[in-house]
Design a protein around this motif. Structure first.
Motif, PDB file in Angstrom:
ATOM      1  N   LEU A 103       0.481  -1.464  -0.399  1.00 35.92           N
ATOM      2  CA  LEU A 103       0.364  -0.327   0.402  1.00 35.92           C
ATOM      3  C   LEU A 103       1.040   1.565   0.012  1.00 35.92           C
ATOM      4  CD1 LEU A 103      -2.870  -1.000   2.794  1.00 35.92           C
ATOM      5  CD2 LEU A 103      -2.713  -0.704  -0.207  1.00 35.92           C
ATOM      6  N   ALA A 104       1.996   1.168  -0.321  1.00 38.21           N
ATOM      7  CA  ALA A 104       3.348   1.752  -0.400  1.00 38.21           C
ATOM      8  C   ALA A 104       2.555   2.422  -1.132  1.00 38.21           C
ATOM      9  CB  ALA A 104       4.336   1.754  -0.764  1.00 38.21           C
ATOM     10  N   GLY A 105       2.967   4.354  -1.027  1.00 34.74           N
ATOM     11  CA  GLY A 105       2.495   5.281  -2.415  1.00 34.74           C
ATOM     12  C   GLY A 105       1.124   6.434  -2.450  1.00 34.74           C
ATOM     13  N   GLU A 106       0.864   6.503  -3.987  1.00 38.44           N
ATOM     14  CA  GLU A 106      -0.360   6.536  -3.330  1.00 38.44           C
ATOM     15  C   GLU A 106      -2.030   6.055  -3.370  1.00 38.44           C
ATOM     16  OE1 GLU A 106      -2.970  10.410  -4.134  1.00 38.44           O
ATOM     17  OE2 GLU A 106      -0.668   9.856  -4.429  1.00 38.44           O
ATOM     18  N   THR A 107      -1.523   4.617  -3.202  1.00 38.27           N
ATOM     19  CA  THR A 107      -3.168   4.109  -3.081  1.00 38.27           C
ATOM     20  C   THR A 107      -3.049   4.159  -1.558  1.00 38.27           C
ATOM     21  OG1 THR A 107      -3.285   2.845  -4.788  1.00 38.27           O
ATOM     22  CG2 THR A 107      -3.298   1.812  -3.122  1.00 38.27           C
ATOM     23  N   VAL A 112      -5.576   6.457   3.308  1.00 37.74           N
ATOM     24  CA  VAL A 112      -5.423   7.408   4.559  1.00 37.74           C
ATOM     25  C   VAL A 112      -6.436   7.920   4.823  1.00 37.74           C
ATOM     26  CG1 VAL A 112      -3.701   8.279   6.024  1.00 37.74           C
ATOM     27  CG2 VAL A 112      -3.430   6.598   5.513  1.00 37.74           C
ATOM     28  N   GLU A 113      -5.762   9.418   4.052  1.00 36.81           N
ATOM     29  CA  GLU A 113      -6.864  10.102   3.942  1.00 36.81           C
ATOM     30  C   GLU A 113      -8.569  10.173   3.456  1.00 36.81           C
ATOM     31  OE1 GLU A 113      -6.246  14.351   3.276  1.00 36.81           O
ATOM     32  OE2 GLU A 113      -4.363  13.330   3.908  1.00 36.81           O
ATOM     33  N   LEU A 133      -1.321  13.105  10.092  1.00 40.11           N
ATOM     34  CA  LEU A 133      -1.590  11.856   9.212  1.00 40.11           C
ATOM     35  C   LEU A 133       0.118  11.630   9.396  1.00 40.11           C
ATOM     36  CD1 LEU A 133      -4.966  11.860   7.278  1.00 40.11           C
ATOM     37  CD2 LEU A 133      -4.321  11.758   9.835  1.00 40.11           C
ATOM     38  N   VAL A 134       0.558  10.935   9.739  1.00 39.24           N
ATOM     39  CA  VAL A 134       1.578  10.189   9.139  1.00 39.24           C
ATOM     40  C   VAL A 134       1.163   9.034   9.427  1.00 39.24           C
ATOM     41  CG1 VAL A 134       3.925   9.684  10.493  1.00 39.24           C
ATOM     42  CG2 VAL A 134       2.698  11.485  11.073  1.00 39.24           C
ATOM     43  N   ILE A 135       2.295   8.830   7.349  1.00 35.31           N
ATOM     44  CA  ILE A 135       2.582   7.762   6.682  1.00 35.31           C
ATOM     45  C   ILE A 135       3.568   6.970   7.299  1.00 35.31           C
ATOM     46  CG2 ILE A 135       2.148   5.982   4.772  1.00 35.31           C
ATOM     47  CD1 ILE A 135       0.251   7.964   3.910  1.00 35.31           C
ATOM     48  N   GLU A 136       3.440   5.509   7.699  1.00 30.25           N
ATOM     49  CA  GLU A 136       4.890   4.977   7.931  1.00 30.25           C
ATOM     50  C   GLU A 136       4.985   3.428   7.421  1.00 30.25           C
ATOM     51  OE1 GLU A 136       4.941   5.044  11.551  1.00 30.25           O
ATOM     52  OE2 GLU A 136       5.618   6.493  12.194  1.00 30.25           O
TER      53      GLU A 136
END
Length: 136
Positions: A103-107, A112-113, A133-136
């Motif tokens: 699920l890395a990247g734009e997807t 998350v948004e 919001l922090v995506i790790e």
């Protein structure tokens, strides 16, 4: 709103107990050491963090199903801070979402948004407290 479920809990301050009517929660409450307490119990910020993280993760599952993406390996951590503001005290949240490589990247960003737009806790806090919001 047409309520599907109502949770009921009673607390008698930051130095007491929090108890749910169904008995699932019966916790000692205490001020954290950072706020001058002894830390010998949980506090509202921890309870809010746990609830928000669980709700966000659940909402991500629902949004993921709509987007047709697998969210089973997603992990959500909410960091809830309390501090002084112009009106006395306020809260801020950093929502850390750990996504699998698939699920890395734009997807992942879109997931998350969309979850933040869908989650009931996010809706309740929108415009009231800062949520990062922090995506790790």
């Amino acid at each position: 709103m047409n309520a599907l479920y109502t949770a009921v809990a009673t607390a008698n301050g930051r130095e007491g107990r929090a108890v749910s009517t169904d008995g699932q929660i019966d916790l000692a409450l205490a001020m954290p050491p950072a706020l001058g307490g002894n830390g010998q119990g949980t506090n509202p910020e921890q309870l809010f963090a746990a609830g928000y993280a669980a709700c966000f993760a659940s909402a991500m599952g629902a949004v993921g199903r709509e987007m047709k993406v697998d969210t089973k390996d997603v992990s959500v951590t909410a960091e809830v801070s309390i501090g002084k503001d112009d009106a006395g005290f306020g809260l801020a949240v950093v929502m850390r979402v750990e996504l699998p490589d698939a699920l890395a990247g734009e997807t992942g960003h879109q997931l998350v948004e969309a979850t933040h737009a869908y989650c009931p806790y996010s809706k309740a806090t929108r415009g009231n407290i800062e949520v990062e919001l922090v995506i790790e």
